[in-house]
Every structure is written in structure tokens, then in C-alpha cells.
Design an enzyme around this catalytic site. Structure first.
Site, PDB file in Angstrom:
ATOM      1  N   ASP A   2      44.144   9.003  37.222  1.00  0.00           N
ATOM      2  CA  ASP A   2      43.656   7.801  37.921  1.00  0.00           C
ATOM      3  C   ASP A   2      43.750   6.610  36.971  1.00  0.00           C
ATOM      4  OD1 ASP A   2      42.057   5.761  39.189  1.00  0.00           O
ATOM      5  OD2 ASP A   2      41.144   7.331  40.395  1.00  0.00           O
ATOM      6  N   SER A   4      41.476   3.172  44.477  1.00  0.00           N
ATOM      7  CA  SER A   4      41.809   4.602  44.410  1.00  0.00           C
ATOM      8  C   SER A   4      41.721   5.282  45.772  1.00  0.00           C
ATOM      9  CB  SER A   4      40.882   5.318  43.424  1.00  0.00           C
ATOM     10  OG  SER A   4      41.145   4.873  42.122  1.00  0.00           O
ATOM     11  N   THR A   7      39.445   9.869  44.850  1.00  0.00           N
ATOM     12  CA  THR A   7      40.746  10.553  44.734  1.00  0.00           C
ATOM     13  C   THR A   7      40.714  11.972  45.298  1.00  0.00           C
ATOM     14  OG1 THR A   7      41.135   9.203  42.774  1.00  0.00           O
ATOM     15  CG2 THR A   7      42.670  11.027  43.158  1.00  0.00           C
ATOM     16  N   GLU A  51      42.879  15.907  38.964  1.00  0.00           N
ATOM     17  CA  GLU A  51      42.755  14.487  38.613  1.00  0.00           C
ATOM     18  C   GLU A  51      42.107  14.274  37.243  1.00  0.00           C
ATOM     19  OE1 GLU A  51      39.759  12.075  40.468  1.00  0.00           O
ATOM     20  OE2 GLU A  51      40.927  10.250  40.221  1.00  0.00           O
ATOM     21  N   ASP A 100      40.899   5.976  34.454  1.00  0.00           N
ATOM     22  CA  ASP A 100      40.544   4.747  35.185  1.00  0.00           C
ATOM     23  C   ASP A 100      39.260   4.126  34.644  1.00  0.00           C
ATOM     24  OD1 ASP A 100      40.648   2.976  37.670  1.00  0.00           O
ATOM     25  OD2 ASP A 100      38.758   4.024  38.018  1.00  0.00           O
ATOM     26  N   HIS A 132      38.644   0.412  33.075  1.00  0.00           N
ATOM     27  CA  HIS A 132      37.635  -0.548  33.546  1.00  0.00           C
ATOM     28  C   HIS A 132      36.737  -1.000  32.393  1.00  0.00           C
ATOM     29  CE1 HIS A 132      38.351  -0.569  37.861  1.00  0.00           C
ATOM     30  NE2 HIS A 132      38.385   0.754  37.882  1.00  0.00           N
ATOM     31  N   ASP A 160      47.536   6.720  40.880  1.00  0.00           N
ATOM     32  CA  ASP A 160      47.293   5.953  42.103  1.00  0.00           C
ATOM     33  C   ASP A 160      47.512   4.457  41.888  1.00  0.00           C
ATOM     34  OD1 ASP A 160      45.136   5.917  40.351  1.00  0.00           O
ATOM     35  OD2 ASP A 160      43.614   6.291  41.879  1.00  0.00           O
ATOM     36  N   HIS A 161      47.385   4.028  40.622  1.00  0.00           N
ATOM     37  CA  HIS A 161      47.556   2.613  40.241  1.00  0.00           C
ATOM     38  C   HIS A 161      47.308   2.553  38.748  1.00  0.00           C
ATOM     39  CE1 HIS A 161      43.236   2.479  39.693  1.00  0.00           C
ATOM     40  NE2 HIS A 161      43.114   3.067  40.883  1.00  0.00           N
TER      41      HIS A 161
HETATM   42 MG    MG Z   1      39.866   8.754  41.031  1.00  0.00          MG
HETATM   43 ZN    ZN Z   2      39.422   2.046  39.263  1.00  0.00          ZN
END
Ligand code: MG
Ligand code: ZN
Length: 379
Positions: free
Chosen positions: A43, A84, A137, A253, A258, A262, A300-301
Site C-alpha cells: 500500500d 486505498s 485494501t 498487503e 502507506d 503519510h 494501489d497508489h
Molecule cells: Mg491498505
Molecule cells: Zn494512504
């Protein structure tokens, strides 16, 4: 369930019966078609995060083992930059939706996801995450709710789903609920073997369902001592889902890549990336031995706008021999995301395409293109 879904289910039921009559085994794939698919999602993992293995730590990377590489655009139906939930739904169902959606399209219609499609064909399915198992996710692979924050409802849907193995955090959505229900009891009533203390050494039996829910919300970070949870849960999932030599689909995952992005926290990012690579190693080692397993690794990004720039030199200028991980945002970014594929069908994943294609290409390579529900491919 609307009429087309009932019709699709009936067709699948008839086809399953047909396979049974012709004496075909669970492995009805033709040569070159995978009968097992492991989809690992980092993620928020952009190319800079993937690149860290080449510049930090022991300078080895599991990504060296892939020969087929592509790029995906991850924009949602409503935003150039996805969240997500929308991108997880796109990866799991092949349809773009609005940011925040889990398993629903922009008209709030239920989209069948890949675990539902392959379950109908007799495959086992599992999800493993370092977030709550009810987080966006993993939820996109079994749930259908209007917003990702409906995690108590997502937990109910997990137990009603076809998922045979799940592992991650999220106890509070099972037993500290506003409706007072104890979903761990519900799970046991359904015959799901639940462990809330650790990845116990189970001797997986074919046809059994297993759930490991090991933290209140998210699992601890690697820096806080999560240890080998992700690679070990990946290994246990493979063992449980392949019991009885069954076909399976497993989503794994690395959720906290992610969260590190952040937080703009480079030590956190490096630790989560190394951990994710260890899960990739487990998947690739199994796939090499098995020969019928497709491994797809993507994201996912991107999160954090991560850059591997030179550290500013003491006398001005930059030190091109010293990389400083920097961030350009506390949110997500729109950069194209790499896709790595290994095993039978891996060559289908090269090129530049939309994230929705991953769902379609996974099912096509497994010879299951006819099972793709019509409602998942709007024109
Ligand atoms: Mg996720
Ligand atoms: Zn995020």
C-alpha cells in the site's frame, strides 16, 4: 443480489457441475495457466519505495527476481489521485469507483470481486494484512460497503464471505462493537478456527477456514517489533490454502508502507519495505517450487511523494554518494505504479495500463475470463 448476478451464479453452478461430470480435477487450468495466484500489494509503494532495497540495508532486492514488469495508472472514477478503497476495489473487481468505496461502483451497485469469482470455481481464497483485516485494501477483496470506515459491518461481511484464511489486526471490530455482538463467537459457530493470540502452528486441513486477528486495530509497526508476522502469515496462508492440493488466490498487503509515507518517516518506510520484500520472497520461493503459481506485486497508489535525492553537502551543493529519503506530501501522489509478475502468465502484465486491468489479466491468465461478471465491465 439482482437478476444478472443470479443468472451468472447459475451459469457458474452449471459449469462447475459440468467439470465434476467430466471428471476434471480442481486443477482445470491448461498448461501455462496458473492454478494459484498470489497478489502482493504494497500500500502506497511507488517506484522510489521499491528502489530503496538497492541503496539501503544489505543492497539485495527481491524485485531482481521478476522478468515481467509493467506500469499502472491508479486514478479513481472521481479523483486523479485515488485512495486505498477505490484503488483496492479497482484491483479486486476490475472497475473504477469513487474514493472511499469498498466493492461498489459509482452507482452503489455491488461489484463481484476476484475472491468471489474464483471461489465459485472451487478455489480457496485468503487475505493477509498488517493493518486491520477490515481495513480498506483487504476489505475490497471480500466486502461491499459504501464507505471504508464501516469496519464493523466489513467484519460481519468477512465472516459471511468465501474467504478461507485471514490474518491481520482489527479485534475491536469483532468484539468491541456498538451492537455488542462478539463476532469471534459467531465465527466459531460458523466453524471458522479463530486465533487472537498468534500465528499458531496449525496443521491445515482441506476445507477448514482460519482467522488470525492479532491486534486491536493495526498490527504493530516493524520498528515497534512486529517481527516476522507478514512473511510468516504469508507462508501459513499458502500452506492452509493449498491443503489438499487446491487451487487458491491469496492477497497479501504490506499495509504500513502507506502509513510510513503519510508520516514522512524514512526509518519506518525502510523497515516496512524490507518486511514486505520478505513476504515477496516467501511467495516467489513457493512459486518457483510449485510451477503453477502466478505472483503479481504492485500497489494501489504512491504515498508521500517519496524521492531518493542527494543529501545536501556541507560546503553547499549535493553529495551524490549519500541518498536522503525526502517526501513532497503527507498524502498520496499520482505517479504511475510498477507491476511485477512471475510465473505462468507473467508476460500478460507488461505494458502501461489502468489498475483495473490487473483483475482482468489475472482471471484471463488463469483461463477464467468467461467468469468475469458483466456488471464489472461497464462500457
Ligand atoms: Mg491498505
Ligand atoms: Zn494512504
Amino acid at each position: 443480489m439482482h437478476f444478472t448476478m443470479i443468472r451468472t451464479s447459475l451459469t457458474i453452478l452449471l459449469m462447475t457441475a459440468l467439470f465434476a461430470c467430466t471428471g476434471a480435477t480442481e486443477k482445470n487450468q491448461k498448461p501455462g495457466q496458473p492454478s494459484r495466484i498470489i497478489f502482493l500489494i504494497g500500500d502506497g509503494m511507488g517506484l522510489s519505495a521499491v528502489s530503496t532495497g538497492y541503496y539501503f540495508g544489505d543492497l539485495t532486492s527481491q524485485f531482481d527476481r521478476f522478468k515481467h514488469i509493467g506500469l499502472i495508472n491508479t486514478s479513481s472514477a472521481t479523483h486523479k489521485i485515488t485512495d486505498s478503497a477505490a484503488s483496492g476495489t479497482a484491483l479486486a473487481t476490475g472497475t473504477k469507483t469513487y474514493n472511499g468505496a469498498i466493492g461498489l461502483d459509482t452507482a452503489r451497485t455491488v461489484l463481484r470481486n476476484i475472491t468471489e469469482v474464483v471461489s465459485e470455481m472451487g478455489w480457496n481464497t485468503g487475505v493477509v494484512a498488517t493493518s486491520a483485516v477490515t481495513h480498506a485494501t483487504p476489505a475490497a477483496f471480500y466486502a461491499h460497503v459504501e464507505h471504508r470506515n464501516m469496519e464493523e459491518q466489513i467484519a460481519v461481511q468477512l465472516l459471511d464471505s468465501e474467504i478461507d484464511f485471514f490474518a491481520g489486526g482489527g479485534k475491536r471490530f469483532f468484539n468491541q462493537r456498538r451492537d455488542g455482538l462478539d463476532l469471534f463467537r459467531t465465527a466459531e459457530e460458523k466453524g471458522i478456527i479463530i486465533d487472537t493470540t498468534g500465528l499458531s502452528s496449525i496443521a491445515p486441513e482441506p476445507g477448514r477456514k482460519y482467522g488470525f486477528v492479532l491486534a486491536g486495530v493495526g498490527m504493530p509497526t516493524m520498528l515497534e517489533g512486529r517481527g516476522g508476522f507478514l512473511p510468516e502469515a504469508t507462508s501459513l496462508a499458502i500452506e492452509a490454502l493449498s491443503a489438499g492440493d487446491n487451487n487458491f488466490f491469496l492477497m497479501v498487503e504490506g499495509s504500513q508502507i502507506d502509513w510510513a509515507g503519510h508520516d514522512n518517516d524514512e526509518a519506518y518506510l525502510l523497515a516496512e519495505m524490507r518486511d514486505f520484500e520478505n513476504a515477496v520472497r516467501v511467495a516467489l520461493d513457493f512459486a518457483e517450487k510449485d510451477g503453477n503459481t502466478l505472483v503479481v506485486v504492485s500497489a494501489d497508489h504512491e504515498t508521500g511523494g517519496v524521492t531518493l535525492a542527494a543529501r545536501p553537502g556541507e560546503m553547499g551543493g549535493s553529495d551524490y554518494n549519500d541518498i536522503l529519503i525526502t517526501f513532497s506530501t503527507g498524502g498520496h501522489s499520482a505517479t504511475l505504479i510498477p507491476v511485477f509478475a512471475f510465473g505462468p502468465g507473467a508476460d500478460h502484465f507488461t505494458g502501461i495500463y489502468q489498475h483495473t486491468e490487473i483483475f482482468h489479466r489475472m482471471l484471463q491468465t488463469a483461463g477464467l475470463a468467461e467468469q468475469i461478471p458483466g456488471e464489472n465491465t461497464p462500457d
